[in-house]
Enzyme design. Structure first.
Site, PDB file in Angstrom:
ATOM      1  N   CYS A  43       0.854  -1.400   0.041  1.00 22.84           N
ATOM      2  CA  CYS A  43       0.001  -0.067  -0.113  1.00 22.84           C
ATOM      3  C   CYS A  43       0.846   1.182   0.061  1.00 22.84           C
ATOM      4  O   CYS A  43       0.808   2.059  -0.798  1.00 22.84           O
ATOM      5  CB  CYS A  43      -0.818  -0.090   1.077  1.00 22.84           C
ATOM      6  SG  CYS A  43      -1.728   1.719   1.109  1.00 22.84           S
ATOM      7  N   CYS A  48      -1.376   1.862  -2.993  1.00 20.38           N
ATOM      8  CA  CYS A  48      -2.486   2.803  -2.834  1.00 20.38           C
ATOM      9  C   CYS A  48      -1.836   4.207  -2.851  1.00 20.38           C
ATOM     10  O   CYS A  48      -2.405   5.264  -3.273  1.00 20.38           O
ATOM     11  CB  CYS A  48      -3.073   2.623  -1.337  1.00 20.38           C
ATOM     12  SG  CYS A  48      -3.375   0.884  -1.074  1.00 20.38           S
ATOM     13  N   LYS A  51       0.073   5.497  -6.020  1.00 18.43           N
ATOM     14  CA  LYS A  51      -1.017   5.559  -7.115  1.00 18.43           C
ATOM     15  C   LYS A  51      -1.990   6.755  -6.859  1.00 18.43           C
ATOM     16  O   LYS A  51      -2.355   7.250  -7.830  1.00 18.43           O
ATOM     17  CB  LYS A  51      -1.898   4.159  -7.126  1.00 18.43           C
ATOM     18  CG  LYS A  51      -3.073   4.215  -7.974  1.00 18.43           C
ATOM     19  CD  LYS A  51      -4.019   4.497  -7.589  1.00 18.43           C
ATOM     20  CE  LYS A  51      -4.537   4.192  -6.175  1.00 18.43           C
ATOM     21  NZ  LYS A  51      -5.070   2.880  -5.875  1.00 18.43           N
ATOM     22  N   TYR A 161      -9.289  -3.558 -10.740  1.00 20.17           N
ATOM     23  CA  TYR A 161      -8.892  -2.364 -10.079  1.00 20.17           C
ATOM     24  C   TYR A 161      -7.527  -1.789 -10.543  1.00 20.17           C
ATOM     25  O   TYR A 161      -7.690  -0.420 -11.143  1.00 20.17           O
ATOM     26  CB  TYR A 161      -8.584  -2.385  -8.369  1.00 20.17           C
ATOM     27  CG  TYR A 161      -9.885  -2.700  -7.509  1.00 20.17           C
ATOM     28  CD1 TYR A 161     -10.312  -3.765  -7.519  1.00 20.17           C
ATOM     29  CD2 TYR A 161      -9.992  -1.712  -6.587  1.00 20.17           C
ATOM     30  CE1 TYR A 161     -11.367  -4.036  -6.468  1.00 20.17           C
ATOM     31  CE2 TYR A 161     -10.759  -2.006  -5.823  1.00 20.17           C
ATOM     32  CZ  TYR A 161     -11.489  -3.011  -5.518  1.00 20.17           C
ATOM     33  OH  TYR A 161     -12.527  -3.431  -4.746  1.00 20.17           O
ATOM     34  N   GLU A 165      -7.413   1.772 -12.926  1.00 22.18           N
ATOM     35  CA  GLU A 165      -6.660   2.993 -12.480  1.00 22.18           C
ATOM     36  C   GLU A 165      -5.648   3.478 -13.223  1.00 22.18           C
ATOM     37  O   GLU A 165      -5.510   4.644 -13.489  1.00 22.18           O
ATOM     38  CB  GLU A 165      -6.217   2.688 -10.877  1.00 22.18           C
ATOM     39  CG  GLU A 165      -7.652   2.418  -9.916  1.00 22.18           C
ATOM     40  CD  GLU A 165      -6.791   2.034  -8.418  1.00 22.18           C
ATOM     41  OE1 GLU A 165      -7.965   2.381  -7.568  1.00 22.18           O
ATOM     42  OE2 GLU A 165      -5.776   1.744  -8.249  1.00 22.18           O
ATOM     43  N   ARG A 188     -15.225  -6.724 -12.889  1.00 24.17           N
ATOM     44  CA  ARG A 188     -16.292  -7.833 -12.379  1.00 24.17           C
ATOM     45  C   ARG A 188     -16.583  -7.962 -11.004  1.00 24.17           C
ATOM     46  O   ARG A 188     -15.661  -7.563 -10.188  1.00 24.17           O
ATOM     47  CB  ARG A 188     -15.627  -9.171 -13.132  1.00 24.17           C
ATOM     48  CG  ARG A 188     -16.469 -10.298 -13.176  1.00 24.17           C
ATOM     49  CD  ARG A 188     -15.698 -11.500 -13.004  1.00 24.17           C
ATOM     50  NE  ARG A 188     -15.134 -11.785 -14.499  1.00 24.17           N
ATOM     51  CZ  ARG A 188     -15.601 -12.274 -15.574  1.00 24.17           C
ATOM     52  NH1 ARG A 188     -16.977 -12.562 -15.726  1.00 24.17           N
ATOM     53  NH2 ARG A 188     -15.081 -12.477 -16.361  1.00 24.17           N
ATOM     54  N   HIS A 419     -26.805  21.885   0.149  1.00 24.56           N
ATOM     55  CA  HIS A 419     -27.009  22.308  -1.369  1.00 24.56           C
ATOM     56  C   HIS A 419     -26.038  23.582  -1.566  1.00 24.56           C
ATOM     57  O   HIS A 419     -25.816  24.319  -0.861  1.00 24.56           O
ATOM     58  CB  HIS A 419     -28.431  22.913  -1.313  1.00 24.56           C
ATOM     59  CG  HIS A 419     -28.709  23.402  -2.866  1.00 24.56           C
ATOM     60  ND1 HIS A 419     -29.028  22.168  -3.808  1.00 24.56           N
ATOM     61  CD2 HIS A 419     -28.906  24.389  -3.708  1.00 24.56           C
ATOM     62  CE1 HIS A 419     -29.376  22.851  -4.915  1.00 24.56           C
ATOM     63  NE2 HIS A 419     -29.415  24.225  -4.683  1.00 24.56           N
ATOM     64  N   GLU A 424     -26.280  15.410  -2.225  1.00 23.34           N
ATOM     65  CA  GLU A 424     -27.251  15.534  -1.644  1.00 23.34           C
ATOM     66  C   GLU A 424     -28.404  14.834  -2.376  1.00 23.34           C
ATOM     67  O   GLU A 424     -29.488  14.344  -2.242  1.00 23.34           O
ATOM     68  CB  GLU A 424     -27.779  16.902  -1.805  1.00 23.34           C
ATOM     69  CG  GLU A 424     -27.782  17.708  -3.220  1.00 23.34           C
ATOM     70  CD  GLU A 424     -28.494  19.047  -3.380  1.00 23.34           C
ATOM     71  OE1 GLU A 424     -29.276  19.385  -2.299  1.00 23.34           O
ATOM     72  OE2 GLU A 424     -27.830  20.036  -4.082  1.00 23.34           O
TER      73      GLU A 424
HETATM   74  P1  NDP Z   1      -8.406  -7.978  -9.983  1.00 22.47           P
HETATM   75  O1  NDP Z   1      -8.416  -9.211  -9.417  1.00 22.47           O
HETATM   76  O2  NDP Z   1      -9.330  -6.551  -9.523  1.00 22.47           O
HETATM   77  O3  NDP Z   1      -8.731  -7.939 -11.388  1.00 22.47           O
HETATM   78  C1  NDP Z   1      -8.048  -8.909 -12.142  1.00 22.47           C
HETATM   79  C2  NDP Z   1      -8.327  -8.610 -13.654  1.00 22.47           C
HETATM   80  O4  NDP Z   1      -7.521  -9.322 -14.420  1.00 22.47           O
HETATM   81  C3  NDP Z   1      -9.898  -9.106 -14.076  1.00 22.47           C
HETATM   82  O5  NDP Z   1     -10.498  -8.071 -15.028  1.00 22.47           O
HETATM   83  C4  NDP Z   1      -9.725 -10.474 -14.582  1.00 22.47           C
HETATM   84  O6  NDP Z   1     -10.741 -10.587 -15.594  1.00 22.47           O
HETATM   85  C5  NDP Z   1      -8.297 -10.338 -15.437  1.00 22.47           C
HETATM   86  N1  NDP Z   1      -7.600 -11.598 -15.524  1.00 22.47           N
HETATM   87  C6  NDP Z   1      -7.208 -12.393 -14.535  1.00 22.47           C
HETATM   88  N2  NDP Z   1      -6.445 -13.630 -15.246  1.00 22.47           N
HETATM   89  C7  NDP Z   1      -6.491 -13.157 -16.459  1.00 22.47           C
HETATM   90  C8  NDP Z   1      -5.584 -13.667 -17.615  1.00 22.47           C
HETATM   91  N3  NDP Z   1      -5.223 -14.935 -17.532  1.00 22.47           N
HETATM   92  N4  NDP Z   1      -5.784 -13.183 -18.832  1.00 22.47           N
HETATM   93  C9  NDP Z   1      -6.514 -12.024 -18.787  1.00 22.47           C
HETATM   94  N5  NDP Z   1      -6.928 -11.316 -18.004  1.00 22.47           N
HETATM   95  C10 NDP Z   1      -6.960 -11.994 -16.942  1.00 22.47           C
HETATM   96  O7  NDP Z   1      -6.858  -7.584  -9.787  1.00 22.47           O
HETATM   97  P2  NDP Z   1      -6.055  -6.399  -9.845  1.00 22.47           P
HETATM   98  O8  NDP Z   1      -4.626  -6.886 -10.315  1.00 22.47           O
HETATM   99  O9  NDP Z   1      -6.499  -4.936 -10.559  1.00 22.47           O
HETATM  100  O10 NDP Z   1      -5.946  -6.083  -8.193  1.00 22.47           O
HETATM  101  C11 NDP Z   1      -5.641  -6.850  -7.569  1.00 22.47           C
HETATM  102  C12 NDP Z   1      -6.140  -6.613  -6.096  1.00 22.47           C
HETATM  103  O11 NDP Z   1      -5.629  -5.470  -5.352  1.00 22.47           O
HETATM  104  C13 NDP Z   1      -7.661  -6.200  -6.115  1.00 22.47           C
HETATM  105  O12 NDP Z   1      -8.604  -7.421  -6.249  1.00 22.47           O
HETATM  106  C14 NDP Z   1      -8.008  -5.062  -4.820  1.00 22.47           C
HETATM  107  O13 NDP Z   1      -8.278  -6.132  -3.965  1.00 22.47           O
HETATM  108  C15 NDP Z   1      -6.599  -4.743  -4.703  1.00 22.47           C
HETATM  109  N6  NDP Z   1      -6.645  -3.240  -5.193  1.00 22.47           N
HETATM  110  C16 NDP Z   1      -7.483  -2.299  -4.535  1.00 22.47           C
HETATM  111  C17 NDP Z   1      -7.251  -1.012  -5.046  1.00 22.47           C
HETATM  112  C18 NDP Z   1      -8.341   0.030  -4.304  1.00 22.47           C
HETATM  113  O14 NDP Z   1      -8.882  -0.499  -3.165  1.00 22.47           O
HETATM  114  N7  NDP Z   1      -8.459   1.061  -4.914  1.00 22.47           N
HETATM  115  C19 NDP Z   1      -6.351  -0.460  -6.018  1.00 22.47           C
HETATM  116  C20 NDP Z   1      -5.647  -1.601  -6.660  1.00 22.47           C
HETATM  117  C21 NDP Z   1      -5.504  -2.949  -6.164  1.00 22.47           C
HETATM  118  P3  NDP Z   1     -12.011 -11.569 -15.477  1.00 22.47           P
HETATM  119  O15 NDP Z   1     -12.967 -10.031 -14.922  1.00 22.47           O
HETATM  120  O16 NDP Z   1     -12.451 -11.821 -16.935  1.00 22.47           O
HETATM  121  O17 NDP Z   1     -12.007 -12.364 -14.341  1.00 22.47           O
END
Ligand code: NDP
Length: 433
Positions: A43, A48, A51, A161, A165, A188, A419, A424
Site C-alpha cells: 500500500c 495505494c 498511485k 482495480y 486506475e 467484474r 446544497h 445531496e
Molecule cells: P483484480 O482481481 O481486481 O482483477 C483482475 C483482472 O484481470 C480481471 O479483470 C480479470 O478478468 C483479469 N484476468 C485475470 N486473469 C487473467 C488472464 N489470465 N488473462 C487476462 N485477464 C485476466 O486484480 P488487480 O490486479 O486489478 O488488483 C488486485 C487486487 O488489489 C484487487 O482485487 C484489489 O483487492 C486490490 N486493489 C485495490 C485497490 C483499491 O482499493 N482502490 C487498487 C488496486 C488494487 P475477469 O474479470 O475476466 O476475471
C-alpha cells in the site's frame, strides 16, 4: 544457535503486520517483526499511496482544461521512517531478512532463530503474470510506478482495480491507452450500472476497450516497441504493456505447508474469523489470506488479532458492508450489495440518477455522475450504495456508516441535503422501478 524468545513474531511489515505488531508491543508484548524488504508493504511503497498521488497529478490535466470554461487562460514521499519510529516507540524489534517457519513456534531469519508463543503471517500478495509467449516484455504495477518517462502508447491487460486506475492515469497524462479485457465491461463483481457507466466515461476520455479479448503473444519490434497479438486477430503496438491480471498471496517458500498450515488452491492461508490458521499458534492477516484485499481491512484484522491476544479484548473482524473505491477517472465507490446480489436474495427497489455535475455546466466537459441505491422492498433497508463520479470515495465513506447502522430509505429521505452538492442526490432519490 541462540534462541531469542518472543510473545509474537510477525512475518511481513506491511499494513496488517505493522498494525498488529505496534499494538501488541504497546500492550507490553515482546515483539519481533521480520521484513525482507522495506517497512511499509504494498500500500505505502508500491500501491495505494503512490498511485493516489499519480491520480491527483493526472487530474491537473483535466482541471486545467476545465478552467477555460471559467474564464481562466491559462517527490517522492517516504513513510518508511514514520513506520520505523512508530514501531520503535512501541518496543517492536525489526529483523531484516527473509523469514522461514521452522516449527509452529519458531522462525529462522537473518541467521537467527526466534521462538514465539504466537506467529503472525502478514506477507501480502504480489502481481502475477500469466504464461503468455513474450510475457517478459510486459510490466506490472510495480514497474509502472517507476517508469523513467511517459510512454506514448500503453496497452493494459486486465479489467480490475489496477487496470482501470492506471488506464485513467496514463490517459490523463497524455498516453494513448488500450485496455484489453476478457469480459464485456471492467470491474467484474461490481454493480452492473457501475461497470457500464465507468466504461462509457473512460471511452469518452479516448481510452479504447478491446472487449472479450485475450493476448496470444507479445513480441519486440525492431523499433523497440511491443507488438501485442490478440486472439481476435488484431495486433496492437505499444511502448509499454502493463499486465494487471490479479495478485497472488505471498505464501510460497515460508515453510507454511511443511508445518501443517493449510493453504487454499490460490495459496492463501486458510483462517477462521479470528485470523487463526489450521495450526493453533499461527495466525494470518491481510492479502496473504485473500479475503477482502484492501489495506484498511488488513489493518482491521491486524488490530483485531492484537486486541484479542495482547489486550484481553476479543474482536472478530466484521467483513460485512466494507466500502471500497476504485481511483479511476472518474472514480468509483461502493458499499453493500450490488443489484444483482440483492435480487438473488429477495425483492428490491432500485433508485438511480444520472446527471451532469454542476462544475461541468461551465467547463463543458461531457461527464456524467451515476448514483444508485439498492433497497430491500420488504424492510426498506438500504442494502447497497453505488456511485461513479467526482468525489465518490469521499461521499460513500459516510454512507458506509449509515449502512452499518442499518439505515432505511425513509431515513435517507428524512436527511436534509447539503446544497448545492452532488452528495445531496443520495437523500433525494425517487424510485425508478
Ligand atoms: P483484480 O482481481 O481486481 O482483477 C483482475 C483482472 O484481470 C480481471 O479483470 C480479470 O478478468 C483479469 N484476468 C485475470 N486473469 C487473467 C488472464 N489470465 N488473462 C487476462 N485477464 C485476466 O486484480 P488487480 O490486479 O486489478 O488488483 C488486485 C487486487 O488489489 C484487487 O482485487 C484489489 O483487492 C486490490 N486493489 C485495490 C485497490 C483499491 O482499493 N482502490 C487498487 C488496486 C488494487 P475477469 O474479470 O475476466 O476475471
Amino acid at each position: 544457535m541462540a534462541r531469542d524468545e518472543y510473545d509474537l513474531v510477525t512475518i511481513g511489515a506491511g499494513s496488517g503486520g505493522v498494525r498488529a505488531s505496534r499494538l501488541a508491543g504497546g500492550y507490553g508484548a515482546k515483539v519481533a517483526l521480520c521484513e525482507q524488504s522495506r517497512v511499509g508493504g504494498t500500500c505505502v511503497l508500491r500501491g495505494c499511496v503512490p498511485k493516489k498521488l499519480l491520480v491527483y497529478g493526472a487530474h491537473y490535466a483535466e482541471d486545467f482544461a476545465d478552467a477555460r470554461g471559467y474564464g481562466w487562460t491559462v517527490e517522492g514521499i517516504s513513510f518508511d521512517g514514520v513506520y520505523r519510529r512508530l514501531l520503535r516507540d512501541n518496543g517492536v524489534e525489526i529483523v531484516e531478512g527473509t523469514a522461514r517457519l521452522v516449527d509452529p513456534h519458531t522462525v529462522a531469519v537473518a541467521g537467527r532463530t526466534l521462538t514465539a508463543k504466537r506467529i503472525l503471517v502478514a506477507t501480502g500478495a504480489k502481481a502475477t503474470l500469466p504464461a503468455v509467449p513474450g510475457i517478459e516484455h510486459a510490466i506490472t504495477s510495480n514497474e509502472a510506478l517507476d517508469l523513467p518517462a511517459l510512454p506514448r502508447r500503453v496497452v493494459i491487460v486486465g479489467g480490475g482495480y489496477i487496470a482501470v486506475e492506471f488506464a485513467g492515469i496514463f490517459a490523463a497524462l497524455g498516453s494513448t491507452v488500450t485496455l484489453v479485457m476478457r469480459a464485456d465491461n471492467p470491474l467484474r463483481g461490481f454493480d452492473q450500472d457501475i461497470r457500464v457507466t465507468l466504461a462509457a466515461e473512460m471511452e469518452k476520455k479516448a481510452i479504447r476497450f478491446c472487449r472479450h479479448a485475450t493476448v496470444q503473444a507479445i513480441e519486440k519490434t525492431s523499433e523497440g516497441a511491443c507488438r501485442v497479438q490478440l486472439a481476435t486477430g488484431e495486433a496492437l503496438t505499444a511502448d509499454v504493456v502493463l499486465y494487471a491480471t490479479g495478485r497472488v498471496p505471498n505464501t510460497r517458500g515460508l515453510g507454511l505447508e511443511d508445518n501443517s498450515v493449510r493453504l487454499n488452491e490460490k495459496g492463501a492461508v486458510v483462517v477462521d474469523s479470528w485470523n487463526r490458521s489450521t495450526v493453533d499458534s499461527i495466525f494470518a492477516v491481510g492479502d496473504c489470506t485473500d479475503r477482502l484485499n484492501l489495506t484498511p481491512v488488513a489493518i482491521a484484522e491486524g488490530r483485531a488479532f492484537s486486541e484479542t491476544h495482547f489486550n484481553n479484548t476479543p474482536i472478530e473482524t466484521d467483513h460485512a458492508n466494507v466500502a471500497s473505491a476504485v481511483f479511476s477517472i472518474p472514480p468509483v465507490a461502493t458499499v453493500g450489495q450490488t443489484e444483482e446480489q440483492a435480487r438473488a436474495r429477495g425483492d428490491v427497489q432500485i433508485f438511480l440518477t444520472r446527471f451532469k455535475g454542476m462544475r461541468h455546466t461551465l467547463s463543458g466537459r461531457d461527464e456524467r455522475t451515476m448514483m444508485k441505491l439498492v433497497v430491500d422492498r420488504a424492510t426498506d433497508r438500504v442494502l447497497g450504495c453505488h456511485m461513479v463520479g467526482a468525489d465518490a470515495p469521499e461521499i460513500i465513506q459516510g454512507l458506509a456508516v449509515a449502512l452499518k447502522c442499518g439505515a432505511t430509505k425513509r431515513q435517507f429521505d428524512a436527511t436534509i441535503g447539503i446544497h448545492p452538492t452532488a452528495a445531496e442526490e443520495f437523500v433525494t432519490l425517487r424510485a425508478e422501478s
